[in-house]
Design a protein around this motif. Structure first.
Motif, PDB file in Angstrom:
ATOM      1  N   ILE A  11      48.972 -25.617  20.679  1.00 29.96           N
ATOM      2  CA  ILE A  11      50.103 -24.709  20.842  1.00 29.96           C
ATOM      3  C   ILE A  11      49.572 -23.284  20.958  1.00 29.96           C
ATOM      4  CG2 ILE A  11      51.847 -26.166  19.762  1.00 29.96           C
ATOM      5  CD1 ILE A  11      51.514 -24.529  17.204  1.00 29.96           C
ATOM      6  N   ALA A  12      50.130 -22.534  21.898  1.00 37.29           N
ATOM      7  CA  ALA A  12      49.686 -21.169  22.163  1.00 37.29           C
ATOM      8  C   ALA A  12      50.596 -20.175  21.456  1.00 37.29           C
ATOM      9  CB  ALA A  12      49.693 -20.900  23.663  1.00 37.29           C
ATOM     10  N   VAL A  13      50.010 -19.225  20.758  1.00 35.92           N
ATOM     11  CA  VAL A  13      50.760 -18.184  20.052  1.00 35.92           C
ATOM     12  C   VAL A  13      51.292 -17.190  21.080  1.00 35.92           C
ATOM     13  CG1 VAL A  13      50.615 -16.303  18.365  1.00 35.92           C
ATOM     14  CG2 VAL A  13      49.344 -18.435  17.980  1.00 35.92           C
ATOM     15  N   VAL A  14      52.622 -16.954  21.059  1.00 33.26           N
ATOM     16  CA  VAL A  14      53.226 -15.980  21.969  1.00 33.26           C
ATOM     17  C   VAL A  14      53.783 -14.766  21.236  1.00 33.26           C
ATOM     18  CG1 VAL A  14      53.713 -17.688  23.762  1.00 33.26           C
ATOM     19  CG2 VAL A  14      55.458 -17.168  22.077  1.00 33.26           C
ATOM     20  N   ALA A  15      53.974 -14.866  19.920  1.00 31.50           N
ATOM     21  CA  ALA A  15      54.461 -13.713  19.144  1.00 31.50           C
ATOM     22  C   ALA A  15      54.227 -13.971  17.659  1.00 31.50           C
ATOM     23  CB  ALA A  15      55.947 -13.476  19.408  1.00 31.50           C
ATOM     24  N   LEU A  16      54.126 -12.878  16.892  1.00 29.81           N
ATOM     25  CA  LEU A  16      53.989 -12.941  15.438  1.00 29.81           C
ATOM     26  C   LEU A  16      55.104 -12.125  14.812  1.00 29.81           C
ATOM     27  CD1 LEU A  16      50.841 -12.524  16.707  1.00 29.81           C
ATOM     28  CD2 LEU A  16      50.358 -13.041  14.339  1.00 29.81           C
ATOM     29  N   VAL A  17      55.635 -12.585  13.683  1.00 31.08           N
ATOM     30  CA  VAL A  17      56.640 -11.819  12.949  1.00 31.08           C
ATOM     31  C   VAL A  17      55.921 -10.702  12.213  1.00 31.08           C
ATOM     32  CG1 VAL A  17      58.337 -11.848  11.084  1.00 31.08           C
ATOM     33  CG2 VAL A  17      58.188 -13.778  12.637  1.00 31.08           C
ATOM     34  N   ILE A  55      62.038 -10.358   6.588  1.00 35.90           N
ATOM     35  CA  ILE A  55      60.959  -9.529   7.115  1.00 35.90           C
ATOM     36  C   ILE A  55      61.170  -9.223   8.581  1.00 35.90           C
ATOM     37  CG2 ILE A  55      59.257 -10.192   5.385  1.00 35.90           C
ATOM     38  CD1 ILE A  55      58.126 -12.171   7.288  1.00 35.90           C
ATOM     39  N   GLY A  56      60.183  -8.598   9.218  1.00 31.31           N
ATOM     40  CA  GLY A  56      60.292  -7.958  10.516  1.00 31.31           C
ATOM     41  C   GLY A  56      60.655  -8.786  11.720  1.00 31.31           C
ATOM     42  N   GLU A  57      60.569  -8.113  12.844  1.00 33.29           N
ATOM     43  CA  GLU A  57      60.855  -8.663  14.165  1.00 33.29           C
ATOM     44  C   GLU A  57      59.596  -9.308  14.725  1.00 33.29           C
ATOM     45  OE1 GLU A  57      63.900  -8.314  15.786  1.00 33.29           O
ATOM     46  OE2 GLU A  57      64.589  -7.548  13.876  1.00 33.29           O
ATOM     47  N   PHE A  58      59.778 -10.115  15.778  1.00 30.93           N
ATOM     48  CA  PHE A  58      58.629 -10.693  16.458  1.00 30.93           C
ATOM     49  C   PHE A  58      57.902  -9.610  17.241  1.00 30.93           C
ATOM     50  CE2 PHE A  58      60.665 -14.870  15.930  1.00 30.93           C
ATOM     51  CZ  PHE A  58      59.565 -15.598  15.530  1.00 30.93           C
ATOM     52  N   GLU A  59      56.585  -9.618  17.169  1.00 27.62           N
ATOM     53  CA  GLU A  59      55.716  -8.719  17.929  1.00 27.62           C
ATOM     54  C   GLU A  59      54.964  -9.584  18.917  1.00 27.62           C
ATOM     55  OE1 GLU A  59      53.977  -5.650  19.437  1.00 27.62           O
ATOM     56  OE2 GLU A  59      55.163  -5.262  17.659  1.00 27.62           O
TER      57      GLU A  59
END
Length: 128
Positions: free
Chosen positions: A45-51, A120-124
Motif C-alpha cells: 500500500i502506498a502512502v498518499v497522506a499523513l494526519v 488531531i489535525g488534517e491530512f497532509e
C-alpha cells in the motif's frame, strides 16, 4: 504505482465506489489508528497522506510515496486494501510495526503506537 478507485485512511471506516464498511474496536478502549491515508499498489500500500499530529506524522520516518510492504508479520502485496485498514486499526495505545520501502532505498521498519485520531489535525499530502 497502480492507482485504484479506493483511497482509505487507517481509521476503521472504509469507503469506495462500492460503498463503505465500518468495524468496531475489540475491547471498548476506543477506535484508534496511525494517521495514514493510502492506496493499493503492486508492492503493498502506498502512502498518499499523513494526519498532522498523528503517530505516523510524529514518527518523522514515514513519507508520502512510501510503500508499506508488511504490517507486523503480514505481507501486503496482493492483499485487499481492507486488510491493511484492519491491521493498522486497533485499540488506543496498541502497537504495530510497519515495514516500508521506497524505490532505490533499503527497506526500513517503523513501530507506531495507535491513537485516537478524532481530535488531531488534517491530512497532509505533500511529498517529502
Amino acid at each position: 504505482f497502480v492507482q485504484t478507485s479506493e483511497t482509505v485512511s487507517s481509521s476503521r471506516s472504509i469507503s469506495s465506489d462500492e460503498g463503505s464498511i465500518t468495524t468496531r474496536p475489540v475491547d471498548g478502549q476506543g477506535e484508534a489508528g496511525v494517521g495514514l491515508q493510502f492506496r493499493e499498489c503492486a508492492e503493498g500500500i502506498a502512502v498518499v497522506a499523513l494526519v498532522q499530529g498523528g503517530p505516523a506524522h510524529l514518527s518523522g520516518a514515514i513519507y508520502v510515496g512510501d510503500v508499506i510492504k508488511r504490517i507486523d508479520d503480514v505481507e501486503l502485496a496482493g492483499k485487499d486494501i481492507r486488510q491493511a485498514v484492519l491491521l493498522l486499526s486497533g485499540n488506543r495505545g496498541s502497537k504495530c510495526s510497519l515495514h516500508l520501502g521506497r524505490e532505490g532505498e533499503k527497506e526500513r521498519r517503523v513501530e507506531l503506537v495507535r491513537q485516537s485520531l478524532s481530535s488531531i489535525g488534517e491530512f497532509e499530502s505533500k511529498a517529502l
